[in-house]
Design a protein around this motif. Structure first.
Motif, PDB file in Angstrom:
ATOM      1  N   ASP A  34       0.834  -1.189   0.000  1.00 41.17           N
ATOM      2  CA  ASP A  34       0.000   0.000   0.000  1.00 41.17           C
ATOM      3  C   ASP A  34       0.882   1.258   0.000  1.00 41.17           C
ATOM      4  OD1 ASP A  34      -2.833   1.192   0.537  1.00 41.17           O
ATOM      5  OD2 ASP A  34      -1.515   2.161   2.004  1.00 41.17           O
TER       6      ASP A  34
ATOM      7  N   ALA B  98       0.424   4.357   1.060  1.00 37.55           N
ATOM      8  CA  ALA B  98       0.446   5.117   2.312  1.00 37.55           C
ATOM      9  C   ALA B  98       1.241   4.383   3.384  1.00 37.55           C
ATOM     10  CB  ALA B  98      -0.981   5.384   2.797  1.00 37.55           C
TER      11      ALA B  98
ATOM     12  N   HIS C  72      -5.954   5.097   5.636  1.00 37.56           N
ATOM     13  CA  HIS C  72      -6.437   5.909   4.517  1.00 37.56           C
ATOM     14  C   HIS C  72      -7.432   6.965   4.980  1.00 37.56           C
ATOM     15  CE1 HIS C  72      -5.459   2.580   1.340  1.00 37.56           C
ATOM     16  NE2 HIS C  72      -4.390   3.058   1.947  1.00 37.56           N
TER      17      HIS C  72
ATOM     18  N   HIS D 176      -5.884  10.330   3.684  1.00 46.76           N
ATOM     19  CA  HIS D 176      -6.421  10.648   2.359  1.00 46.76           C
ATOM     20  C   HIS D 176      -7.606  11.598   2.492  1.00 46.76           C
ATOM     21  CE1 HIS D 176      -4.598   6.738   0.493  1.00 46.76           C
ATOM     22  NE2 HIS D 176      -3.692   7.664   0.766  1.00 46.76           N
ATOM     23  N   LYS D 177      -7.298  12.808   2.936  1.00 47.78           N
ATOM     24  CA  LYS D 177      -8.323  13.831   3.117  1.00 47.78           C
ATOM     25  C   LYS D 177      -8.095  14.951   2.116  1.00 47.78           C
ATOM     26  CE  LYS D 177      -8.823  12.990   8.108  1.00 47.78           C
ATOM     27  NZ  LYS D 177      -8.658  13.575   9.465  1.00 47.78           N
TER      28      LYS D 177
ATOM     29  N   THR E  72      -3.279  18.489   1.121  1.00 48.98           N
ATOM     30  CA  THR E  72      -2.725  18.664  -0.216  1.00 48.98           C
ATOM     31  C   THR E  72      -1.232  18.978  -0.193  1.00 48.98           C
ATOM     32  OG1 THR E  72      -3.352  21.000  -0.165  1.00 48.98           O
ATOM     33  CG2 THR E  72      -4.935  19.453  -1.142  1.00 48.98           C
TER      34      THR E  72
ATOM     35  N   TYR F  54       0.651  15.893   4.905  1.00 52.51           N
ATOM     36  CA  TYR F  54       0.496  14.444   4.689  1.00 52.51           C
ATOM     37  C   TYR F  54       1.469  13.669   5.579  1.00 52.51           C
ATOM     38  CZ  TYR F  54       0.890   9.986   2.102  1.00 52.51           C
ATOM     39  OH  TYR F  54       0.932   8.658   1.743  1.00 52.51           O
TER      40      TYR F  54
END
Length: 332
Positions: free
Chosen positions: A12, A14, A65, A69-70, A74, A79
């Motif tokens: 994965d 992430a 996630h 993953h929001k 950005t 992150y």
């Protein structure tokens, strides 16, 4: 086992990025950094426990996630903070006390403490996280300094970021104003600095640094950089893909099917470089016949051969000016 061997088994993206944060080499040398460096897995027992935990997370990364993953995440720094916060909250051996704590006075905001945590030994730690990607600008006849490492958009420089960490950010948890927030100390302030440094590859072997800054770790991750003209002249039949900013951390492994798109991606990249206005990070890929953990119809996968920046032809001159502008304000 090398850091790369530790990171690559995870599928994965992430989870792999989180493993990269935990296990990739530090940018700074522990003996010359100017402050203690964070050790998320300080012992072999902690390391093995983290690897077992990551393997379980890799099998079911949905919760990770949901946190990282929001739409609001950005920026690469945000992150990375979300990844590390997840580890400190749910990982096997640290206890997160608080994250992203603003420190204000009546007149202004003094700063923000990234992480407060307690490790398995009961140490109360203040971590300041920085994930940085700098390009080395030739130092001429003198010794290299951190000022010769500049951000691709020339808005950041390693010496300025290092100074701000030492002289401002690490000291926030020791200020009288912080004590009033109710977080009982004292706190041991540590730097958590990861990233990659890129050295010029123009075909003339000018990328070597004969006298590197003492603050740099000897095993720091490296890449190359070339001007657009140099890249066009040297790329030959290589297969490349541009990397989005949130893909700058861990290396990616592409399936055989994903690798089939590299020819088209290289063509698109060539068109983009022809009118390049700002630096872009790219990866060069090569096919490997087998890779444990990946199952495809051909048994082939594509792995990164190298990683680098392509910069506009006029960029080196502007970067050299920025590297020697010691009046630049501290980077944030």
């Amino acid at each position: 086992m090398t850091p790369a061997d530790t990171i690559t088994p995870f599928h994965d993206p992430a989870v792999r990025d989180l493993a990269w944060l935990l296990f990739s080499p530090d940018l700074l040398s522990a003996s010359h950094a100017g402050a203690p460096l964070a050790r998320p897995t300080a012992t072999e027992i902690e390391r093995e426990a983290a690897l077992v935990w990551l393997a379980a997370l890799d099998r079911d990364p949905a919760a990770l996630h949901a946190q990282v993953h929001k739409p609001s995440l950005t920026r690469l720094g945000f992150y990375a903070e979300a990844l590390l916060e997840y580890f400190l909250t749910h990982g096997p051996h640290a206890r997160l006390i608080a994250a992203n704590i603003p420190l204000r006075t009546a007149e202004r905001t003094l700063g923000e403490v990234d992480f407060l945590l307690e490790n398995v030994r009961g140490d109360r730690l203040h971590w300041e996280l920085a994930v940085k990607f700098y390009l080395h600008i030739g130092e001429g006849k003198g010794a290299a300094t951190l000022a010769h490492y500049v951000g691709p958009n020339l808005q950041d420089r390693f010496d300025l970021k290092h100074a701000r960490l030492l002289n401002h950010q690490l000291g926030l948890s020791a200020r009288d104003e912080f004590v009033t927030l109710g977080f009982e100390g004292p706190w041991r302030a540590e730097m958590f600095v990861k990233g990659r440094l890129f050295y010029r590859d123009d075909g003339l072997n000018r990328s070597l640094v004969s006298n590197p800054p003492p603050e740099l770790a000897g095993d720091h991750l490296r890449g190359w950089w070339k001007t657009a003209s140099e890249w066009r002249d040297s790329k030959a039949d290589g297969l490349f893909a541009s990397l989005p900013r949130l893909g700058w951390m861990a290396e990616r492994i592409l399936s055989a099917q994903e690798g089939d798109a590299l020819v088209e991606q290289t063509a698109v990249l060539s068109e983009r470089v022809a009118t390049l206005s700002s630096p872009i990070m790219v990866a060069r890929y090569e096919r490997y016949e087998r890779y444990d953990g990946h199952d495809s119809s051909t048994g082939d996968v594509w792995r990164e051969h190298s990683r680098g920046f392509i910069v506009p032809d006029e960029w080196p001159a502007r970067a050299a000016d920025f590297a020697t502008d010691f009046a630049t304000d501290f980077a944030t």
